[in-house]
Design an enzyme around this catalytic site. Structure first.
Site, PDB file in Angstrom:
ATOM      1  N   ASP A  82       0.851  -1.191   0.000  1.00  0.00           N
ATOM      2  CA  ASP A  82       0.000   0.000   0.000  1.00  0.00           C
ATOM      3  C   ASP A  82       0.887   1.242   0.000  1.00  0.00           C
ATOM      4  O   ASP A  82       1.661   1.448   0.939  1.00  0.00           O
ATOM      5  CB  ASP A  82      -0.885   0.060   1.254  1.00  0.00           C
ATOM      6  CG  ASP A  82      -1.977  -0.988   1.274  1.00  0.00           C
ATOM      7  OD1 ASP A  82      -2.239  -1.618   0.241  1.00  0.00           O
ATOM      8  OD2 ASP A  82      -2.584  -1.171   2.357  1.00  0.00           O
ATOM      9  N   HIS A  86      -2.742   5.676  -1.677  1.00  0.00           N
ATOM     10  CA  HIS A  86      -3.882   4.755  -1.681  1.00  0.00           C
ATOM     11  C   HIS A  86      -5.043   5.324  -0.865  1.00  0.00           C
ATOM     12  O   HIS A  86      -6.201   4.986  -1.130  1.00  0.00           O
ATOM     13  CB  HIS A  86      -3.426   3.404  -1.111  1.00  0.00           C
ATOM     14  CG  HIS A  86      -4.503   2.387  -0.953  1.00  0.00           C
ATOM     15  ND1 HIS A  86      -5.432   2.119  -1.926  1.00  0.00           N
ATOM     16  CD2 HIS A  86      -4.791   1.551   0.093  1.00  0.00           C
ATOM     17  CE1 HIS A  86      -6.242   1.152  -1.506  1.00  0.00           C
ATOM     18  NE2 HIS A  86      -5.886   0.813  -0.287  1.00  0.00           N
TER      19      HIS A  86
END
Length: 267
Positions: A82, A86
């Protein structure tokens, strides 16, 4: 110059130890295939694509000497990274291609709550857990990866058990909002790795703020690693983790290979 010579000697020693077996490479990556569990959001929210291979040729008239495929999947499928952008709190921060390579490698420390999660799949790691860990093991190292071992990867090949859907939400472990804020604001870790489909608990949509790991950690320019496995093969401290996402321009994340360098007795 002496610092360069010393660093070179250290790296040469690591290379020698990899050959001798006194440093083991542990793969923390779940195999990626069509049955890999994915995060399924409530409708009408957008959904990620399952992993799919499309054969281009396989030693045939489409390509007599080679085999290759196209593939289709979401950025956040399987073992994945991630990036800060994000989440809305990190929307102006790095995409996955902008994350400095130096920040993909760091010490790995493991906090183990497999027993607690076995008794309660909704178990939430709290600030008290993090403080107890540090009392026993020392402060969380700067630019380290905190790996949250829950045993959840044992369900990796069973999507229903992996999702563990309850009456109102998935029943999977995670962190309290206070613990997520603590890691984001009061530690120098690079990010956090988990065995579950995402860094947040299954019930985290109902937390304040919703999905606090995403909100606090990504907003602070830290990272997430999810769907890890083999955390039981790592020591509490003393390993080094390497995360290798694809540098997708404007990407919010990427499936990645995650490796740990672990000292052994060489046998």
């Amino acid at each position: 110059m002496s610092d360069v010579i010393t660093a070179t000697a250290h790296l040469t020693a690591v290379a020698d130890q990899l050959v001798s077996g006194s440093i083991e490479v542990v793969d923390l990556t779940a195999p990626l295939h069509g049955g890999t569990p994915i995060l399924e959001l409530p409708e009408p929210m957008g959904q990620t694509a399952r992993f799919q291979l499309e054969e281009i040729s396989r030693y045939d008239d489409r390509g007599p000497a080679w085999y290759w495929n196209n593939f289709r999947t979401g950025e956040h499928t399987g073992t994945h990274f991630d990036a800060p952008n994000h989440w809305i709190t990190g929307k102006d921060l790095d995409d996955v291609s902008q994350v400095p390579a130096q920040r993909l490698v760091g010490a790995a420390v493991v906090i183990d709550r497999t027993a607690e999660v076995s008794a309660d799949p909704d178990y939430l790691l709290d600030v008290a857990d993090l403080r107890v860990w540090q009392e026993e093991n020392g402060p969380l190292p700067e630019r380290s990866w905190l790996l949250y071992r829950t045993g959840w990867s044992r369900h990796a090949e069973d999507p229903a058990a992996f999702a563990n859907l309850g009456e109102n939400s998935p029943r999977t472990p995670g962190l309290t909002p206070a613990a997520a804020r603590y890691l984001a604001e009061e530690t120098g870790i690079l990010g956090m790795g988990v065995e579950t489909v995402g860094t947040d608990a299954g019930a985290a949509m109902g937390f304040e703020p919703p999905f606090p790991c995403h909100s606090f950690l990504l907003g602070a320019g830290k990272y997430g690693l999810t769907q890890l496995c083999h955390l039981d093969k790592l020591p509490v401290t003393g390993a080094v983790l390497i995360a290798a996402p694809l540098p997708i321009v404007n990407g919010s994340g990427s499936p990645c290979r995650v490796l740990a360098l672990v000292p052994t007795d060489g046998n």
